[in-house]
Design a protein around this motif. Structure first.
Motif, PDB file in Angstrom:
ATOM      1  N   LEU A 149       2.979  46.178  15.117  1.00 44.28           N
ATOM      2  CA  LEU A 149       4.090  45.202  15.712  1.00 44.28           C
ATOM      3  C   LEU A 149       3.587  44.866  17.258  1.00 44.28           C
ATOM      4  O   LEU A 149       4.000  43.783  17.710  1.00 44.28           O
ATOM      5  CB  LEU A 149       5.372  45.955  15.784  1.00 44.28           C
ATOM      6  N   LYS A 150       3.084  45.893  17.868  1.00 44.30           N
ATOM      7  CA  LYS A 150       2.613  45.624  19.425  1.00 44.30           C
ATOM      8  C   LYS A 150       1.469  46.034  19.521  1.00 44.30           C
ATOM      9  O   LYS A 150       1.718  47.665  19.937  1.00 44.30           O
ATOM     10  CB  LYS A 150       3.799  45.714  20.291  1.00 44.30           C
ATOM     11  N   GLY A 151       0.257  45.793  19.464  1.00 43.64           N
ATOM     12  CA  GLY A 151      -1.015  46.630  19.843  1.00 43.64           C
ATOM     13  C   GLY A 151      -1.082  47.175  21.197  1.00 43.64           C
ATOM     14  O   GLY A 151      -0.796  46.223  21.956  1.00 43.64           O
ATOM     15  N   ASN A 152      -1.540  48.359  21.320  1.00 44.84           N
ATOM     16  CA  ASN A 152      -1.857  48.820  22.580  1.00 44.84           C
ATOM     17  C   ASN A 152      -2.937  49.916  22.660  1.00 44.84           C
ATOM     18  O   ASN A 152      -3.342  50.111  21.603  1.00 44.84           O
ATOM     19  CB  ASN A 152      -0.314  49.330  23.106  1.00 44.84           C
ATOM     20  N   VAL A 200      -8.663  44.113  11.044  1.00 46.64           N
ATOM     21  CA  VAL A 200      -8.093  42.889  10.605  1.00 46.64           C
ATOM     22  C   VAL A 200      -6.723  42.698  11.642  1.00 46.64           C
ATOM     23  O   VAL A 200      -5.897  43.663  11.405  1.00 46.64           O
ATOM     24  CB  VAL A 200      -7.678  42.847   9.232  1.00 46.64           C
ATOM     25  N   GLN A 201      -6.498  41.789  11.986  1.00 44.45           N
ATOM     26  CA  GLN A 201      -5.209  41.385  12.903  1.00 44.45           C
ATOM     27  C   GLN A 201      -4.003  41.983  12.195  1.00 44.45           C
ATOM     28  O   GLN A 201      -3.808  41.288  11.182  1.00 44.45           O
ATOM     29  CB  GLN A 201      -5.184  40.054  13.318  1.00 44.45           C
ATOM     30  N   GLY A 202      -3.181  42.902  12.771  1.00 44.92           N
ATOM     31  CA  GLY A 202      -1.744  43.198  12.591  1.00 44.92           C
ATOM     32  C   GLY A 202      -2.191  44.307  11.466  1.00 44.92           C
ATOM     33  O   GLY A 202      -0.882  44.748  10.969  1.00 44.92           O
TER      34      GLY A 202
END
Length: 236
Positions: A149-152, A200-202
């Motif tokens: 949801l929000k990579g960190n 993979v993004q997401g």
């Protein structure tokens, strides 16, 4: 995101605190963790984990959030040999290796032996607590992986217990908890590091980068404790 799981120091179970050795271990661990980026610190409500964590907080000046579901996974079940109540792991190999359901990541919790106690109920409490926390930090469970949801690159540190640590790792890694309980060991104040891997993004999975490291003890001249490990060879 990085998750760091720390087992408490050598335990004094009677007082739910640490032995003299455990206090030495906790102080050496604190020196190590004072050099580590710790964005969020979470701790079991039990005294031995609180004491271990507090040694670190004394050096860092930080704070920790106590989470009830990080307590040790002491859920009584019927011992298959004696019939007495006991923790749901540390079975003799002649028993557990003959039960393929205990190797099954999806069905071990519904096995006949686990059904003799509220294992499934407490297991779901732990994993639901963990997944809710991960969602707060940007990673939502989606089947057997996590939707980003929000990579960190935050670091979450958990001061907890051997049984509880392996239970959470079984959920994050898609492994049966009894396999980890029976065949892996992490010493008191050991450090385990698990990171998200987003190829993979997401979409993210958790991957172990370090399991049960006790180098801070060796550097400090303190031998690692075998608390929770039985015997290398049979003795009466």
């Amino acid at each position: 995101m990085k998750l760091i799981f720390i087992r408490h120091g050598d335990p004094d179970y009677v007082r739910d605190s640490l032995t003299e050795k455990g206090w030495r271990e906790a102080k050496l661990l604190a020196k190590r963790m004072a050099k580590v980026k710790m964005d969020y610190v979470y701790v079991s409500p039990l005294g031995r984990a609180q004491d271990t964590c507090n040694e670190t907080l004394k050096l860092t000046g930080g704070s920790a959030t106590t989470l009830d579901w990080l307590a040790e996974f002491y859920v009584p079940i019927d011992d298959p040999v004696t019939g007495n109540k006991r923790i749901p792991w540390d079975f003799y190999p002649g028993y557990w290796t003959k039960h393929p359901e205990l190797y099954d990541k999806d069905n071990w919790v519904d096995s006949e032996i686990m059904a003799t106690g509220p294992v499934k109920e407490q297991y779901e409490k732990v994993i639901n607590g963990m997944d809710a926390l991960l969602k707060e930090h940007g990673y939502e469970r989606e089947g057997n992986y996590y939707k980003v949801l929000k990579g960190n690159e935050d670091t979450l540190v958990f001061y907890c217990h051997l049984g509880l640590e392996f239970l959470i790792l079984s959920h994050l890694l898609g492994l049966a908890a009894p396999v980890l309980w029976q065949q892996f060991f992490v010493a008191p104040t050991s450090v385990t590091i698990v990171c998200t891997e987003e190829r993979v993004q997401g979409e993210a999975c958790f991957r172990v980068k370090q399991l049960g490291d006790t180098s801070h003890l060796y550097i400090g001249g303190e031998e690692a404790s075998n608390s929770g490990f039985f015997m290398e060879t049979y003795r009466d």
